[in-house]
Design an enzyme around this catalytic site. Sequence first.
Site, PDB file in Angstrom:
ATOM      1  N   ASP A  36     -21.649   0.973   0.721  1.00  0.00           N
ATOM      2  CA  ASP A  36     -21.726   0.076  -0.434  1.00  0.00           C
ATOM      3  C   ASP A  36     -20.623   0.356  -1.459  1.00  0.00           C
ATOM      4  O   ASP A  36     -20.746   0.055  -2.630  1.00  0.00           O
ATOM      5  CB  ASP A  36     -23.107   0.168  -1.088  1.00  0.00           C
ATOM      6  N   HIS A 239       6.806   4.222   7.803  1.00  0.00           N
ATOM      7  CA  HIS A 239       5.588   3.909   7.059  1.00  0.00           C
ATOM      8  C   HIS A 239       4.664   5.125   6.942  1.00  0.00           C
ATOM      9  O   HIS A 239       3.447   5.005   7.009  1.00  0.00           O
ATOM     10  CB  HIS A 239       4.849   2.734   7.720  1.00  0.00           C
ATOM     11  N   ASP A 256       9.008   6.760  -1.412  1.00  0.00           N
ATOM     12  CA  ASP A 256       9.037   5.309  -1.611  1.00  0.00           C
ATOM     13  C   ASP A 256       7.771   4.966  -2.371  1.00  0.00           C
ATOM     14  O   ASP A 256       6.668   5.028  -1.823  1.00  0.00           O
ATOM     15  CB  ASP A 256       9.072   4.608  -0.242  1.00  0.00           C
ATOM     16  N   ASP A 267       9.394  -1.468  -6.399  1.00  0.00           N
ATOM     17  CA  ASP A 267       9.472  -0.894  -5.050  1.00  0.00           C
ATOM     18  C   ASP A 267      10.745  -0.056  -5.005  1.00  0.00           C
ATOM     19  O   ASP A 267      11.839  -0.607  -4.883  1.00  0.00           O
ATOM     20  CB  ASP A 267       9.506  -2.058  -4.038  1.00  0.00           C
ATOM     21  N   HIS A 346      15.791  -1.114   9.961  1.00  0.00           N
ATOM     22  CA  HIS A 346      15.128  -2.178   9.182  1.00  0.00           C
ATOM     23  C   HIS A 346      16.183  -2.990   8.438  1.00  0.00           C
ATOM     24  O   HIS A 346      17.362  -2.676   8.491  1.00  0.00           O
ATOM     25  CB  HIS A 346      14.095  -1.585   8.216  1.00  0.00           C
ATOM     26  N   HIS A 350      14.111  -7.316   0.749  1.00  0.00           N
ATOM     27  CA  HIS A 350      13.119  -8.398   0.829  1.00  0.00           C
ATOM     28  C   HIS A 350      12.920  -8.925  -0.578  1.00  0.00           C
ATOM     29  O   HIS A 350      13.278  -8.265  -1.563  1.00  0.00           O
ATOM     30  CB  HIS A 350      11.807  -7.862   1.418  1.00  0.00           C
ATOM     31  N   HIS A 357       6.245  -7.273  -0.612  1.00  0.00           N
ATOM     32  CA  HIS A 357       7.090  -8.090   0.264  1.00  0.00           C
ATOM     33  C   HIS A 357       6.770  -9.519  -0.132  1.00  0.00           C
ATOM     34  O   HIS A 357       5.849 -10.137   0.388  1.00  0.00           O
ATOM     35  CB  HIS A 357       6.773  -7.839   1.746  1.00  0.00           C
ATOM     36  N   GLU A 380      17.830  -1.795   0.018  1.00  0.00           N
ATOM     37  CA  GLU A 380      17.284  -0.526   0.491  1.00  0.00           C
ATOM     38  C   GLU A 380      17.790  -0.094   1.868  1.00  0.00           C
ATOM     39  O   GLU A 380      17.015   0.044   2.813  1.00  0.00           O
ATOM     40  CB  GLU A 380      15.761  -0.596   0.526  1.00  0.00           C
ATOM     41  N   TYR A 384      17.979   7.271   9.351  1.00  0.00           N
ATOM     42  CA  TYR A 384      16.866   8.163   9.722  1.00  0.00           C
ATOM     43  C   TYR A 384      17.200   8.836  11.051  1.00  0.00           C
ATOM     44  O   TYR A 384      17.466   8.147  12.040  1.00  0.00           O
ATOM     45  CB  TYR A 384      15.567   7.353   9.874  1.00  0.00           C
ATOM     46  N   ARG A 402      16.632   6.955   2.467  1.00  0.00           N
ATOM     47  CA  ARG A 402      16.663   5.545   2.051  1.00  0.00           C
ATOM     48  C   ARG A 402      16.864   5.542   0.544  1.00  0.00           C
ATOM     49  O   ARG A 402      16.311   6.407  -0.153  1.00  0.00           O
ATOM     50  CB  ARG A 402      15.350   4.826   2.427  1.00  0.00           C
ATOM     51  N   GLU A 404      16.466   2.803  -2.491  1.00  0.00           N
ATOM     52  CA  GLU A 404      15.949   1.440  -2.714  1.00  0.00           C
ATOM     53  C   GLU A 404      15.859   1.139  -4.201  1.00  0.00           C
ATOM     54  O   GLU A 404      15.261   1.895  -4.965  1.00  0.00           O
ATOM     55  CB  GLU A 404      14.549   1.312  -2.084  1.00  0.00           C
TER      56      GLU A 404
END
Length: 436
Positions: A36, A239, A256, A267, A346, A350, A357, A380, A384, A402, A404
């Site tokens: 709940d 991710h 990130d 972002d 990548h 975006h 996104h 960005e 890697y 990265r 960004e």
Amino acid sequence: MTPAEFARRRRQLMRMIGSGGIAILPAAPEKIRNRDTTYPFRQDSDFIYLTGFDEPDAVAVLIPGRAHAEYILFCRERDPSRETWDGPRAGPDGAQADHGADDAFPISDIDEILPGLMEHCERVYYTMGAHPDFDTQVMGWFDGLRNRGQSDGLIPREFVALDHLLHDMRLYKSRGEIGAMRKAARIAAAAHKKLMAACRPGIMEYELEAELLYEFKRNGCDTAYQPIVGSGPNSCILHYVQNNRRMEDGEMLLVDAGCEYRGYASDVTRSIPVNGRFSKEQKAIYQVVLDAQKAAIEKVSPHNHWNEPHDAAVKTITRGLVKLGLLKGRVPSLIKSAAYKKFFMHRTGHWLGMDVHDVGDYRVGEEWRHLEASMVMTVEPGIYISPGTRGVARKWWGIGVRIEDDVLITKNGCEVLSRDVPREIADIEALMSGGI
Ligand code: GLY
Ligand code: MN
Ligand code: MN
């Protein structure tokens, strides 16, 4: 955002829909986390963009040109006992008095009322396929009408994708939205700086995540997405969100993280050495990514199309990887064969807005869309090198970088909204050693 801005958006959408159309938008449902306990409620972005109404169990209806009421809101009824537990509800009266609805009804009455609203419309605009339960409900209302035998031309003949119109509106940010996004970027920048100052070998990734979340929360923000705080090998997992590893001396850390200020996201990514000083290899990779980001940002301008920043980043990264001996061959053919994707898998950015996104098309027909003032995007690029990458010397393994930033397209170029976070090697090292 002011009530006047929500009203302006509804008018703009209704102009595009025109008479004979009806738009129907559901609020986000509350989601159970376990038993709940619910996840924190986050309103659907399309719904709140048009209504400013932040409750679940609601449906907004727009019927341009309808004499009695153009904007109708279905929402939960007032309920003193529930409100004691869960907090106040607007109720239909509040929806009219405080939220700009021309008319409002209890959500429990929607099945009786909505088919009647649809009845004299030719076109139904809604976002198909996004909420399966809602699809079923809309079809139920439509079927109900059809089964009433009203096939004399008074029932809708067309279902139209609402997102096509609405998402184009959302792509162009108003002055108020840009203000919110600037603030979201500044708060994210402050959080990244706090994290850099607190970073040191031996602590856990989640300890640094806590620095970010503290800064977001104390500025009235939520996190815009699950922060990535990835050290060593985790810096190469795009991710990664577990954030539960101990960070060791000599490793890279990729962070990130962005926040949501009044519904608008930032972002931001920075990649830093855990011990505060870049090694030779880390520096070399970092500099290639930084050069790529600068080359890409150069291309963020209304004179260019969507893919130009990406093309610039790909060129700089490919050239840099060849120089470091990580790719072998001629730059143009390595670009053509997409060899760089082994390390940069990548895209360079975006759209950014209410959703991290964000919505909006990247192409118009076959062509890349032209960038226009008041759009916001991320830039960005990254490299890697996962541990064990075949054909790559061990000294490069575990370096994930990265960089960004959030970039507003202006009349003559762009403005980097997240520019307060250092990204030059010397500036990061200075901050991490307590020098800034
Ligand atoms: N944080 C998600 C992204 O950078 O696209
Ligand atoms: Mn991004
Ligand atoms: Mn990001």
